[in-house]
Structure formats: structure tokens, C-alpha cells
Design a protein around this motif. Structure first.
Motif, PDB file in Angstrom:
ATOM      1  N   GLN A 109      -5.059   0.984  -3.521  1.00 45.73           N
ATOM      2  CA  GLN A 109      -6.410   0.755  -3.286  1.00 45.73           C
ATOM      3  C   GLN A 109      -7.179  -0.159  -4.390  1.00 45.73           C
ATOM      4  N   LEU A 110      -6.400  -0.894  -5.341  1.00 48.13           N
ATOM      5  CA  LEU A 110      -7.044  -1.712  -6.188  1.00 48.13           C
ATOM      6  C   LEU A 110      -6.480  -3.015  -6.116  1.00 48.13           C
ATOM      7  N   ARG A 135      -7.746  -3.733  -2.516  1.00 47.19           N
ATOM      8  CA  ARG A 135      -9.213  -2.979  -2.454  1.00 47.19           C
ATOM      9  C   ARG A 135     -10.125  -3.815  -1.717  1.00 47.19           C
ATOM     10  N   PRO A 136     -10.822  -3.341  -0.621  1.00 42.60           N
ATOM     11  CA  PRO A 136     -10.551  -1.898  -0.020  1.00 42.60           C
ATOM     12  C   PRO A 136      -9.446  -2.155   0.891  1.00 42.60           C
ATOM     13  N   GLY A 185     -13.917  -1.966  -8.356  1.00 46.52           N
ATOM     14  CA  GLY A 185     -14.075  -0.454  -8.098  1.00 46.52           C
ATOM     15  C   GLY A 185     -15.287   0.015  -8.671  1.00 46.52           C
ATOM     16  N   ARG A 233       0.863  -1.392   0.125  1.00 49.79           N
ATOM     17  CA  ARG A 233      -0.089   0.129  -0.016  1.00 49.79           C
ATOM     18  C   ARG A 233       0.896   1.242  -0.151  1.00 49.79           C
ATOM     19  N   THR A 240     -14.756  -2.282  -3.079  1.00 52.09           N
ATOM     20  CA  THR A 240     -14.247  -3.873  -3.244  1.00 52.09           C
ATOM     21  C   THR A 240     -13.657  -3.839  -4.896  1.00 52.09           C
ATOM     22  N   HIS A 241     -12.970  -4.650  -4.986  1.00 51.05           N
ATOM     23  CA  HIS A 241     -12.451  -4.863  -6.355  1.00 51.05           C
ATOM     24  C   HIS A 241     -13.690  -5.200  -7.365  1.00 51.05           C
ATOM     25  N   ALA A 261      -9.602  -8.198   0.666  1.00 50.04           N
ATOM     26  CA  ALA A 261      -9.986  -7.966  -0.780  1.00 50.04           C
ATOM     27  C   ALA A 261     -10.755  -9.025  -1.561  1.00 50.04           C
TER      28      ALA A 261
END
Lengths: 394, 520, 557
Positions: free
Chosen positions: C495-496, C500-501, C525, B173, C522-523, C506
Motif C-alpha cells: 500500500q505504498l 497507495r491507496p 502516507g 499488491r 495516498t502517497h 495512486a
């Protein structure tokens, strides 16, 4: 309906008024954004005009770049794979260019108009690549597509037609030569080039004289059975003589998005255009490597059994698919069922027998045909008149 | 028969390191340098009579210990006048913040922030250790890799896995995020946040809000992994590094010729065969190694017409526009900074009161304008090294951000204005400074380009951001020091791992050349 | 309750009191992802209830009549990303959804010229030729490059992201698939992709083009809904996010949902109900109930409780973990991660009822360019300066607008001859200099936008019959999107995919057993894609060991 028009709408070539008048079928297509005829009267008759008398094709939409400046020759020599310094002034060279991976971007004809003054004609647009390639060179590149009107005048009586129009001495012009004439107080440039594999010429003139040129040419050629031809007849002629078409027989490397869909000059059978002896050129390193390690594919010419064109066919060895046909036609003059196919390199030797899986339809009935075909060294149509100088008059 | 085995173009610190390593391995090496003084960006400059200063980089923060040991740099004269200095974030009211290694202090710092910093320091050091591991390896090829590439990849992957799930996911991150957010997540004190975040944008065309700036911070902290518990001052200025490297290189029989500029790298087809000097002298070698940045190397030394277009395009697309200027002041006496003791004056002083201040300093740089309120990293090296200024007098050196290379109005007319503005800004913290200034100079990125032959005046030979590191540095196809031109290698900061006086680009390049074994 | 505000009349409204019935699954939030998730759960035979806070469904995918006889798509306003696999599988066309493609797009220039975005390749070429012959040709290379990147990512939209820290066979298999897709590209291709994902949209476009207006026109997609500027690293990916969709196989194309975006949620609701699912509106969830580390249902603010072993939150991660879950029910790292989740208000919206079609300088009213997205930012610098304002805590003085007149395509949204205009506006900060938005701020913001449009359209202001101005404040209050972030979280690479998140969460599963996430947070997006909802359903069904009802992605295109 709105009368709204703007400059982004479909373009017309400088010959459009004449083309439109001659287009009895009203069959149109688009070519690089220009309205162009698919056929004027009948595809077959137009094709035979090319092979028997004279066919005239409006070439104006062809992409044309003017390359000039002190480094023009050096620049082009880095751009294309062959040695440009060997193309003398008033000569035309068939050239190809590659990206750094040695993959074909396009082919074209390079006109050497004067010292460090060239015109490059191509099917695809390459301004982006040419501009990048110009970094470090003192060279000027101008897209002059709309500033030059062009006609292809092709066929056994083409020299006669043009001589009758007053272009004296044209018969002495050698293949890939350029000769300049005066027409309506302007320069008419004639090159002995074409896309038909026949005796033929291409005429280059300022757009404002295009209609007059057309009128005089057709008046002079009347007794030589001159005919306008559309893109379908031209396509047939180029297949019969083995000319590749970008976007059909290979995908220009810059347009590919899937892995492995572009092809190298070696794979397209154009190794004779690659000169490793000249200075650095785009693709050199990759092509050198390929010349040692071998290629994956090979574009081959196929003589196909029977009379059903093998368009879009799969090429098989036993049950295994080893390639696909890119162009195919029944060739009316050569009386040959001819095809270009890209096959895995190991199946490409001349004399190799392969199977074409052909589908054809008669009265909504589809037939699957497994036609034998043989890899041949050359295209079936290659008449002596294509090379003879002085050019024959009929 | 060639004149040398290897010619290194440029006696920057990486060029000298590379040359020394190659010579140590038995190669016959020549280094040619356009400037009289070797060292490149590690240079000392007498900018006024009797006043000398480190002309480009002014702290030693990153020198790789292995390079220092292998080349016996201390033996060859490298001496630190001071080390493990604090970074002091200056507060206009005197409530300064002091960052010392793993702790922070200051009247305005809460105990929460102190604890948070320790945790932050622990974590970033862990990540930076991972980076340090990657720094000493040739960037692996990801697809077409050979055995050693796969081994290197596996090592890096294993290193990440060994950090544990929590830290690994935090790294994934953080590596992509901006330092502004991380500071906001972890700290309360504005000045602390600003002081720390400035490390993420030093020498970069980025503000604290730019994604990737945490990476910039971690990059900086690699110096801590190398044992620098804060910046160090080199005796005799940064030129001392260059001088020691020359000594080291000489001890291995490297021939160094300074004051000779290379006209171009001579090619035969697409193979380098030597260099041609300005004036026409030709020197041949089996290999040519360029310590110049990749743009200068290909644009000028090789010539774009001599490489293929795709490569030329990659070179063109490298982002390297310098955004930092350098201010040098000759002072009649020691300046007084509000709230700073004499001891503190010798530390690294940072003018960046808030993160938004830095961000707003950065904004104009995007549009070709300089900051009207710039952020600064200030050093008064004469406090540690009396040789830099006459007795009782001092020099002040400041890295000033942001001053874009391509100033729209042109530096010609703007330079003096900018210089006054910068001095006035320092004077807000050090009242009376202007009266002490007896001589001054400002080196803009354009000057730095002229002076040190780095394209765009970019210290790092290319922006250090995620799209230009590891297997993307300097550009795909040239990431393992070799280039598409056979026999031509790169060894400058434009290659992995990048800028900062670290020596690793030069060392890695030398190792790669030695490993490939063939000088053919 | 005004039934007209509710586009799907068969909805039940929460009436308070205790409910005894226990459901198999409860989905919180009737946004498009919640409805999609519920539909797939219902399709597998589960007894599903969707609870919705508002008196209408759709979340940000709504059509509302806020001015008599005018329909506003007052939040999301165009459609492209909605996965065709889902549309077809849930029979959305049969349930009334029809998406009609744009006709073009345009960026108006300060100098009176414009850049037109044509669907036809040759026409587009000639339009760019007016600005730069080089760029006209470079556009093909650009399209090919974006297509390459898009093709890489599209197969992963309907897949659950693998956890790179995990050693489970499934994660390793998915990682291997990801790795294969990457390695296929070759060394330099892969490096180019990694560059693309980490660079700014401005730098990316500058590697292709020289024409400012062209770059600006294309760059808009790199910042929409994102609190970053065109020169912020990572925005090239956001551009990609807007190119991932398609309308009937034309990848990258955008379209209008006939009847407004509410048609999407209405069709999803009908599909859900056809599978036997239920929706209850005006049901404001107070908390997800957790007992012994397991989700047991939801408690509404009015005291009603609905029980189920599966609880799915369609709310964004911040609201999910910080609002409707008790901190004591959550592991500490999740609370911290939710606090640090980047979800920034960066945009506002104007919806305008017009008495007629406004005329714009330099473009013919019959031009196909008008039937698409219109913009006024003609340089990257103007776009970046708009972002500088946001960073400083103000709305952009010269904002980036994504403006459309859907009524040029859709005859159902306004009376004949009248028009509706939707204007997405960037940037608008969540707070003005650290304080809440006031009504005066909102009106001044609206005026900024209206003035900008008025600069290019002399008759525009006179045609305005009604205008709804929405700032992040309104978006948060009405739709429940934290800070009014349209994607339920920034689409930056941190955040991908498997981030994500948050890293470690994820795969749609929450930290509490039986609790799941299905929102755009969530993925893969946001952007009315419905993929998060579908992907979450697949994971839930897997945990329940029930047969999967969620379709896989279509193959190569």
C-alpha cells in the motif's frame, strides 16, 4: 542548577588535572568524547615546540583495542592489508584496513606486544567491524581506550627529556620499536612513534600513574623547553609531514552514505601498505581489480604558489573542477605552502600543474585567488633525526 | 592437472542434478556425499524394522519437468505410486474440505466459495506461471548486468506487462501481502481458508498473518505449473528420486562416492582447488560446486577466515532457522479418521482447522517454544506403496509445525513430550491411533540438521521470503551461483529459486557453469 | 457552539439550508492534508471551500482543552515529518507554527536500568557502551544505513508516484528517475535496499545489534500505527517512515509543535484563509454528488449542498469510497479495492493531566532524556508478544507505549509546574474478540496503561488529575479515521508508492472525473507530513492547466 551528573557526560583523560592547569587559554574541544585542549598558550609556539624542542600531547582519547588469543595474528592479517606476520614482537606497524569493496575504513598503528598479543590504535572506532571480522577466529577483542593513558612526546629534544627522566638506553630504540621501563613500580611502555614526522615517542601507562608521569616528564624536560601542545599545533605538524587524518582526508568507508564518497588505499597513495602476496584479507579482491583497472581519484600533495593556505579550495584545470583540497597549511618550518587534495586520477602525476581556487579574508574583505600549484612526490618536512638511531639528543 | 573438472559436494537432489547436467556437457565430475544414501532431503528411511518413510520431504510437488526429461529420470527408475492427490483439510467433526486442483468441495463449502476458489486458482496459477518463468533463469543482475541479464529482466518485465493491467497491479499488491488477508477477502469457510493458507507457511518461519505468505503460496503453486495437480507419492519413498538421479548421473559417467564426508574445500589464496575428505584424502578439481547450504558452505567447508568480512557478515545474516519437525509412525493397521473414506485416507491430510489456529501455532516459535497445538501435513504413503510397510501394516508421516530449531528448553528434554502431544493431536481426528502405533520417531530441526547437514534444520536452505529470493538469494554477491571464492559455485536450495524437490537450483548452476565456459 | 473548542475563531459553522454559491473546489475534511490541499488550490487563485464534520478543524492534528487549563494534542502528538518545503511555502511560521525539537528519549527496563537516546553523538556512544561496546560502534553503521535508505526515499515524498503499468511519458520519466536512484547504489546496494524494504524491523535490527533494549527502543518506530509485529516482514520500512522527517535539517529528529498539534492545523487554516479560502465546520458530508460521471459537489447530512467541479476527499479510502460515494457512481474494482484496503486499528491513546512532574525510576528529573519519547518495552520479544495479543483480538497486556511529556518543552499547554502527558499505546484492536469496544473495555485498557507507567513511576498515579482514554472506537468516532488507523491505511509495501491507496489510483485522481484524494491514504502516507495534500493539489492544478503552486523537494541533504 541541578547537580545531576551521570556516566554518559563528557569524559576527562587521566592527565586532565595537569592539562587543565596548563591550559592558559582555556580553549577546549571534544575528541572521542574526551575534553581536550585546542591550544594551551599559543598555537605557533606549541608548533615550534614540536619542531625545536619537545611538545607533549595527551593521546589518551585515542581508540585502543587489545587483540589477543591463539588466532590474533591470523585474525589481524585478514583484517589489515599488509602482512602482519612481518611485524615482530616489540615493533609497531602502520596499518590500514578496508571493507570488502577495498575502501579505506581507517588507518592506525598496530603494536605487537607479545605472541598473539596486539594493540591497535586508531582514530575511528571499529569494534563493530572487528567483531564481525572475528567470526571463525579464536580471538579476544577488548576496547582498552580508558584503561591506558598515553602521551606523545615529540620533537628534537624528546629523547633528551625522556633520558633525563631516567629512561636510559632509549636513544638506541629504532623507529617503530617498543621498549619497556619501570615507572612507579609499574610498566611504562615507550614506542618510537608519532604523528608529527619528527623524532618522537609515545608513552603508554596505567591511568592511575598518569599524573605522576606528567609531573616527572615536565620536571625532567624543563631545561629542554618541554611544552604541552594542543590539537591545533599537532594538526599543523601532521600536514607538514604528510600524514592523513581519517574524517578529514578521507571518509571512513563505514560512515559514507553517499555513493562514491569513500576511497581506496590506491586512491590515497597507500598502495605500499597493500600486500597481495599474503593470505586473504578484506578488500583483496576489489583491490586486485582496481590495481588492474585503475582508480578514479588520487590524493596528491600540492606545493601551492604564494602564502595563502589553500584550505577547502577547489582544484581546477582550466575552468573545470577536478578536485578539492582536504588539508592545507602554511608550513612554518619547511616554509612551504602545502596542501593535500583529492583529484581525478588523470591529473595526479608528479609535476602536473593545477590551479587552486583560494578564498581568503582580510578585514571582512574576501579575495578570490587562483593560485598555481604543482603536484609533488612528498611532503616538505622529513628530517634525518626522524630516522636516526641512536636518536639525537637535541 | 586436476583429478576432476568439477567436484560437487553433497549428493542432494540439486547436487546430483547439477552433476548430471555438467557431465552431460562433457565435464568429468565427482560427487561426494557424507551420507550413505544419496538424495539429501529426498531420502527414504527405515525408522523401524520393516517400516520405511520419506525422511524429510514426503510429497513430490515441484519436480521440474524439464529436469525430469533432460535427465530421463523415469527411464532411470523414478516412478510415482500416486499423483494428483487432493488436499483434505480435516474438520474435527468430520466436515472435511477437499481441495483438488482447480476445485474445492466439502459439505460446508458454499457455492460462493467454490466459484471464488476457481477464480483464485486461475489468478494464482497465472502468477505462478510468471514465477516459473523466473525460476528457470539465472536471477538477473539489476545494475551491473550484462546482455543476458538485461534480456532476462526484459523477459520478466514483459511477462508481467502481458498479464494485463489488472492482474499486474494485483500481483504487485499480493506479492507483498499476507495470505490471511487474501483468504479473508475471498472466502467464507474457515477450514478452507486455513487449508489453503497452510500452503503459504509450509516449511517457513511465518504464520498466515506474516506478510510475504502469499508469495509462499504462489511458490507452492509453481508445482501446478509443472503439471502436478496435487502432491505425488514416489515409489519407494523420496529416496526413489535420489536413486533415479544417481542412475541418471552415472549414465553420464558421474562418479558418486557416498559415505565420504568433506573436511573442507581446499583453497589457494581465494581460489578453490579441490576438497579434502575427512581422513585427509585430497582430491583436486578445476571447480568445486557446493550443494550444501550457504551457511554450511562458508562456515564449515570454506571457513569464514578464508573469506572477506563483508561476505562473512552476509552469510551470518541469512535467515535459516528450521521450524518444522517430522513425525514418523509405524502402525499396526490402517488408522481411521473421522469422516474419511479409505480412498480419502490416501490423500494429503491437513490439520489446520482455522487460520488463527496456524497463527497461534506459530506464535510460540518466535520465542523458542514449540506449538502446543501444531499444524500438520500428513501422508500415509503405504496406502500407495506396499513396499514401505509389512503387509497389512502402515506408515504415517507428518510435517509438524511449529518446532523451532533453537528450542529454549532444549530438544533433549522436550522431544518426547512434543512427540506425544503431536500424536495426541492427530488422534483427535483419528481416534484409537495411539493403540496402532508400534514404533515412532520425531525428527526435530536439530535432528534434521544432523541427518541432512542442513544448517538450522531448514528444509529450504534459507527462509523463502521476499528479502531472500531472486537477486537476494542466498545473499547479494552470490546470486548467480558463483561466489567471491573463485572456482566455487553454489547449487543447493539456498540459491535461486530455492527449496522443494525441484532440481532447478542444480540445473541453473550447471547451466551457469557451462555458460561461463572457463573451467580455469 | 462552544467557540473554545475551535482553535481558529474565524471559522464559519454550517447552519443548514441550501447554498447557492458554486466554488471552484471543495475539500472534504479539515485535517492537515485537507487544509494543505485547499491552501495550495487557493494560492493558485481558486475559490476553495473546506467542509469539516467536527466543530473544530484539524482532524487528527488538534489541540483540545478537555480538562480546564490543559491543552491536549489528543491525536497526533509530535511533529517531524511535516515537510519543511510546505511549512516555508505556506508561511506556517508566520501563521504561528513553531516546532521545538525533542531533548532525547528513553526506554525503561524491567531490571531498573534504562536505555537513553541522546542527541549528542558521543553521549549516545557512551550510553550504548554501558550496554555493549560493540553496539556502541554498530550504532554508527546503523545510522549510516538508515540515512542511506532515507536519502533514497525523501526526494519522492513531494512527487507523484509513477504508474508502473502506464506507458505515458510522464510515468516513464518518473519511473526512470526512480530507476536511476536505485541503480546508482550498485548491484549489492540495490539488493540491500530491496531487502531492507521487505524485511522485518526485528531482523533488520538484529543484523546490527546484540542489546535487547537498544533493539526494542529502535524497533518501536517500525510498528507505530501499524498492525504488524516487530518480526513481521515489511516493518523495516515503517521504521524508515519515522526517520524521513527532520526538524530544521536534522534528519530523523522529532519535535513538539508549540501549543500542541492544533498549532499545525491553525497555521494551515490561517494560510488558507490568507489566500482567500473558506472553511465551514459542523458540516457533515453525506455524499459526493456525481452527475454524468463527473463530481458536482457535496451534499451534507442536513441537506445543504455545496457545488464545485473539483471535489477532494481528505477522508481515508474506505470512508471516501464506501461511505460518502454511491456504489453506483463507482467502478466495481474501486469498490472492491476499497473493501480490501488494509486499514487496521492498532493503537490507542491516553492524554493525562498531571498535578506535577512524575519521577521515574533510574532517571534524574533534570535529565534531557525525559524531554522526549519514553517507552517501557525493553525487548523485541515483549514487543512481539504485545502484537500477539492484538492478533488474538485483545489489547496488549504489556503494551508498547510512546509516552511524552510535552509540557517539559512547551510552556503553553499546562499551568506552570503542572504537566500534560501523552501516551500512544500499541496494540489496541478495532474490535475486542470480534465485538465492539465497551466503556468498560476502554477503562480497563486505560488501567493497563496507567498500571504499566505506575510500575516505573511510583508517584505517577497520585498525580493524575484527568485522563482521556481513546481506543480505536473513539478515534474512529471523533476523528473519522476508519478503525482508528492513524495513517489512513497500513504503511506496508503493498500500500505504498504506486500501490497507495490502490494500484491504478495512486496519482490522487479518483475514479470519477473531478474527484480527487488528498489524505494520508495516498502517497506518501501518514504522519502529519502534509505531502499528500500538496501532491494532490499539484495534480489538480495540472488537470486544470493552471500554474503549479506546490514546491518541489529540497535537494540533497
Amino acid at each position: 542548577m541541578s547537580e545531576y551528573r551521570d556516566e554518559t557526560m563528557m569524559l576527562k583523560t587521566p592527565f586532565h588535572s595537569r592539562v587543565e592547569a596548563a591550559n592558559e587559554l582555556n580553549e577546549w574541544d571534544g575528541w572521542s568524547g574526551y575534553t581536550t585542549p585546542v591550544a594551551y598558550t599559543d598555537v605557533e609556539l606549541e608548533y615550534f615546540a614540536i619542531r625545536n624542542s619537545t611538545g607533549v600531547f595527551d593521546l589518551s582519547p585515542m581508540t585502543k583495542y587489545r587483540i589477543s588469543g591463539p588466532d590474533a595474528e591470523a585474525y589481524l592479517n585478514r583484517l589489515v592489508t599488509r602482512d602482519v606476520s612481518k611485524i615482530k614482537i616489540d615493533r609497531v606497524g602502520y596499518v590500514i584496513w578496508c571493507d570488502d569493496e577495498g575502501q579505506m575504513m581507517d588507518d592506525g598503528t598496530l603494536f605487537h606486544l607479545g605472541k598473539n598479543d596486539y594493540r591497535l590504535c586508531s582514530y575511528t572506532r571499529v569494534m563493530d567491524w572487528m567483531s564481525w571480522a572475528a567470526m571463525g577466529f579464536d580471538v579476544r577483542i577488548v576496547d582498552e581506550t580508558s584503561e591506558v593513558a598515553a602521551l606523545a612526546v615529540q620533537g628534537p629534544t624528546s629523547c633528551a627529556c625522556l633520558s633525563a627522566m631516567g629512561l636510559t638506553g632509549l636513544e638506541e630504540l629504532k623507529p617503530f620499536g617498543i621498549k619497556r621501563f619501570t615507572f612507579a613500580d609499574t610498566e611504562l611502555m615507550v614506542s618510537r612513534t608519532g604523528f608529527t614526522g619528527d623524532l618522537g615517542y609515545e608513552l603508554w601507562i596505567e591511568p592511575q600513574h598518569a599524573e605522576a608521569l606528567w609531573d616527572q616528564l615536565f620536571a625532567a624536560g624543563k631545561h629542554y623547553m618541554i611544552k604541552p601542545i594542543g590539537s591545533s599545533a599537532l594538526d599543523l605538524a601532521r600536514i607538514e609531514t604528510g600524514f592523513l587524518q581519517a574524517g578529514v582526508d578521507f571518509v571512513p568507508a563505514q560512515d559514507t552514505v553517499r555513493i562514491g564518497r569513500s576511497r581506496s588505499p590506491f586512491e590515497l597513495g597507500l598502495s605500499w601498505l597493500v600486500d597481495f602476496e599474503k593470505p586473504v584479507f578484506n578488500g583483496r579482491k576489489a583491490l586486485l581489480k582496481e590495481s588492474v583497472e585503475g582508480s578514479s581519484y588520487r590524493l596528491v600533495f600540492l606545493d601551492v604558489e604564494g602564502n595563502k593556505p589553500a584550505a577547502n579550495s577547489f582544484i581546477l584545470v582550466g575552468p573545470e573542477q577536478v578536485g578539492t583540497v582536504t588539508s592545507a597549511a602554511w608550513c612554518p618550518t619547511a616554509k612551504s605552502n602545502f596542501a593535500f587534495a583529492q583529484v581525478e586520477a588523470k591529473y595526479a602525476e608528479v609535476g602536473r600543474e593545477l590551479i587552486a581556487e583560494i578564498y581568503y579574508q582580510r578585514e571582512l574583505h574576501w579575495t578570490r585567488l587562483l593560485a598555481k600549484c604543482t603536484v609533488v612526490a612528498a611532503a616538505p618536512f622529513n628530517p634525518p633525526r626522524r630516522r636516526q638511531t641512536p636518536a639525537p639528543m637535541c | 592437472m586436476t583429478d576432476y573438472d568439477v567436484i560437487v559436494v553433497g549428493a542432494g537432489h540439486n547436487g546430483l542434478v547439477c552433476a548430471a547436467y555438467l557431465a552431460r556437457a562433457g565435464r568429468k565430475v565427482l560427487v561426494v556425499e557424507a551420507n550413505q544414501q544419496p538424495g539429501g532431503g529426498a531420502a527414504t528411511r527405515e525408522f523401524a524394522d520393516g517400516f520405511s518413510v520419506s525422511a524429510c520431504a514426503h510429497w513430490l510437488t515441484h519436480l521440474n519437468p524439464e529436469v525430469k526429461r533432460d535427465l530421463a529420470l523415469e527411464h532411470h527408475g523414478l516412478t510415482l505410486a500416486a499423483r494428483d492427490l487432493d488436499s483434505i483439510g480435516l474438520d474435527p467433526g468430520g466436515q472435511h474440505v477437499t481441495v483438488k486442483g482447480d476445485s474445492v468441495d466439502g459439505p460446508s463449502i458454499s457455492t460462493g466459495d467454490k466459484a471464488a476458489y476457481q477464480e483464485f486458482h486461475r489468478m494464482t496459477l497465472k502468477f505462478s506461471s510468471l514465477l516459473a518463468n523466473a525460476f528457470k533463469l539465472r536471477p538477473p543482475k539489476l545494475v551491473a548486468g550484462n546482455f543476458s541479464d538485461r534480456l532476462n529482466l526484459a523477459r520478466l518485465g514483459l511477462g508481467m506487462k502481458l498479464m494485463g493491467k489488472q492482474d499486474m497491479s494485483e500481483l504487485l499488491r499480493l506479492a507483498l501481502i499476507n495470505i490471511y488477508d487474501v483468504m479473508e477477502e475471498r472466502f467464507d469457510n474457515e477450514l478452507l481458508k486455513a487449508t489453503l493458507s497452510f500452503d503459504g507457511v509450509l516449511g517457513a518461519h511465518m504464520g498466515p498473518r506474516s506478510p510475504n505468505t502469499v508469495f509462499g503460496y504462489l511458490y507452492r503453486r509453481v508445482g501446478d505449473v509443472y503439471g502436478f495437480n496435487g502432491p505425488a507419492v514416489v515409489r519407494g519413498g523420496m529416496g526413489g528420486v535420489g536413486a533415479a538421479l544417481v542412475e541418471a548421473a552415472n549414465s553420464h559417467q558421474v562418479v558418486c562416492r557416498t559415505g565420504v564426508a568433506v573436511q573442507d574445500i581446499m583453497l589457494k589464496a581465494d581460489r578453490a582447488r579441490g576438497v579434502r575428505l575427512v581422513g585427509g584424502e585430497e582430491i583436486t578439481a578445476k571447480l568445486v560446486v557446493s550443494n550444501a547450504d550457504p551457511k554450511t558452505t562458508f562456515n564449515k567447508l570454506v571457513g569464514l577466515p578464508n573469506v572477506e568480512t563483508g561476505l562473512a557478515r552476509r552469510v551470518k545474516n541469512i535467515r535459516m532457522q528450521g521450524g518444522a519437525a517430522k513425525l514418523h509412525l509405524a502402525l499396526d493397521g490402517l488408522p481411521e479418521f473421522k469422516g474419511l473414506s479409505a480412498q480419502q485416507l490416501g490423500q494429503r491430510l491437513v490439520i489446520a482447522p482455522t487460520m488463527n489456529y496456524i497463527e497461534e501455532a506459530f506464535n510460540p516459535a518466535k520465542y523458542g517454544e514449540y506449538s502446543t497445538a501444531p499444524a500438520m501435513d500428513i501422508s500415509i504413503p503405504s496406502l500407495h506403496d506396499a513396499s514401505l510397510a509389512p503387509a497389512g501394516k502402515h506408515v504415517l508421516s507428518a510435517i509438524v509445525q511449529f518446532a523451532p530449531y533453537a528450542l529454549r528448553a532444549g530438544w533433549e528434554s522436550e522431544k518426547d513430550k512434543f512427540k506425544s502431544l503431536v500424536i495426541a493431536r492427530i488422534a483427535e481426528y483419528a481416534p484409537g491411533l495411539e493403540q496402532l502405533v508400534t514404533a515412532s520417531e520425531l525428527l526435530t530441526p536439530v535432528d534434521l540438521e544432523q541427518e541432512f547437514h542442513m544448517y538450522g534444520g531448514h528444509w529450504h536452505h534459507g527462509e523463502i521470503s521476499l528479502d531472500q529470493i531472486m537477486f537476494m538469494r542466498p545473499f547479494p554477491g552470490a546470486t548467480q551461483y558463483g561466489t567471491a571464492v573463485d572456482g566455487l559455485y553454489l547449487c543447493g536450495a539456498g540459491t535461486h529459486p530455492g527449496g522443494g524437490v525441484m532440481g532447478l537450483s542444480g540445473r541453473n548452476a550447471a547451466r551457469e557453469i557451462i555458460k561461463r565456459g572457463n573451467l580455469a | 457552539m462552544d467557540s473554545r473548542t475551535c482553535p481558529w475563531h474565524a471559522l464559519r459553522f454550517d447552519t443548514g439550508g441550501h447554498v447557492v454559491k458554486k466554488y471552484d473546489a471543495i475539500v472534504i475534511g479539515a485535517g492537515h492534508n485537507g487544509l494543505t490541499n485547499a491552501a495550495y488550490l487557493a494560492k493558485s487563485g481558486l475559490d476553495v471551500l473546506v467542509v469539516e464534520r467536527n466543530s473544530y478543524i484539524g482532524g487528527a492534528t488538534v489541540s483540545r482543552e478537555l480538562h480546564k487549563d490543559w491543552t491536549y494534542s489528543n491525536c497526533s502528538y509530535v511533529c517531524s515529518l511535516l515537510r519543511p518545503e510546505i511549512s516555508r511555502d505556506l508561511e506556517l511560521p508566520r501563521h504561528g507554527l513553531q516546532v521545538v525539537p525533542y531533548g532525547g528519549g528513553i526506554t525503561f527496563m524491567e531490571n531498573g536500568d534504562q536505555f537513553g537516546n541522546f542527541r549528542d553523538h558521543e553521549r549516545q556512544y557512551r550510553e550504548i557502551m554501558r550496554h555493549s561496546p560493540r553496539d556502541a560502534n554498530a550504532y554508527d553503521r546503523y545510522s549510516a544505513d538508515v540515512t542511506k535508505q532515507t536519502r533514497l526515499i525523501r526526494p519522492f515524498l513531494l512527487r507523484t508516484p509513477p504508474d508502473p503499468t502506464s506507458l505515458k511519458p510522464r510515468d516513464l520519466k518518473e519511473l526512470a528517475m526512480l530507476a536511476r536512484a536505485f541503480t546508482e547504489m550498485g548491484e549489492e546496494g540495490l539488493a540491500d535496499t530491496l531487502k531492507f524494504w521487505t524485511m522485518s524491523v526485528g531482523d533488520y535490527l538484529e543484523s546490527f545489534f546484540e542489546t535487547d533494549v537498544l533493539k526494542a527502543h529502535l524497533a518501536g518506530s517500525g510498528i507505530i500505527g501499524t498492525a504488524l509485529g516487530v518480526y513481521s516482514p515489511g516493518t523495516a520500512y515503517v521504521l524508515l517512515h519515522h526517520y524521513m522527517g527532520d526538524v530544521d535539517g536534522t534528519v530523523g529528529a522529532w519535535g513538539f509543535a508549540r501549543g500542541g498539534m492544533g498549532a499545525v492545523s491553525a497555521a494551515l487554516a490561517k494560510s488558507l484563509q490568507a489566500y482567500g479560502g473558506e472553511i465551514v465546520c459542523a458540516a457533515n458530508v453525506d455524499q459526493i454528488m456525481v452527475r454524468n460521471g463527473r463530481a458536482t459537489g457535496v451534499a451534507l447530512k442536513d441537506g445543504t449542498e455545496y457545488h464545485a467541479d473539483i471535489v477532494v476527499s481528505n477522508l481515508d479510502p474506505k470512508r471516501t469510497f464506501l461511505d460518502i460515494m454511491a456504489e453506483s457512481d463507482l467502478p466495481e474494482d474501486v469498490v472492491n479495492k476499497a473493501k480490501n484496503f488494509k486499514i487496521r486499528g492498532s493503537s490507542g491513546k491516553l492524554n493525562i493531566a498531571l498535578d506535577g512532574l512524575p519521577t521515574f525510576n533510574g532517571v534524574h528529573p533534570d535529565s534531557t532524556l525525559m524531554i522526549g519519547d519514553m517507552h517501557f518495552s525493553d525487548s523485541l520479544e515483549r514487543l512481539e508478544r504485545a502484537y500477539d495479543d492484538w492478533k488474538a483480538g485483545a489489547w496488549s497486556r504489556d503494551p508498547y507505549c510512546d509516552m511524552l511529556i510535552p509540557t517539559l518543552t512547551d510552556p503553553t499547554m499546562a499551568p506552570p509546574g503542572k504537566h500534560m502527558m501523552t501516551v500512544f499505546v500499541q496494540y489496541a484492536p478495532p474490535l475486542i474478540n470480534g465485538r465492539e469496544w465497551t466503556d468498560e473495555d476502554r477503562d480497563a485498557f486505560g488501567k493497563t496503561v496507567i498500571d504499566q507507567i505506575g510500575n516505573y513511576s511510583p508517584d505517577f498515579k497520585d498525580l493524575i488529575l484527568h485522563a482521556e482514554v481513546r481506543t480505536p472506537r473513539e478515534l474512529e468516532a471523533e476523528v473519522g479515521l476508519t478503525e482508528g488507523n492513524i495513517f489512513q491505511g497500513e504503511l506496508t509495501f503493498d500500500q505504498l508508492l504506486f500501490n497507495r491507496p490502490f494500484p491504478g489510483y495512486a496519482q490522487y485522481r479518483g475514479p470519477v472525473k473531478g474527484m480527487y484524494m488528498c489524505g494520508s491514504g495516498t502517497h506518501p502516507g501518514g504522519g502529519v507530513m502534509a505531502a499528500p495534500g500538496a501532491n494532490a493539489a499539484r495534480e489538480i492544478l495540472m488537470d486544470l492547466k493552471r500554474p503549479n503552486t506546490v514546491p518541489g523537494a529540497y535537494a540533497d541533504d
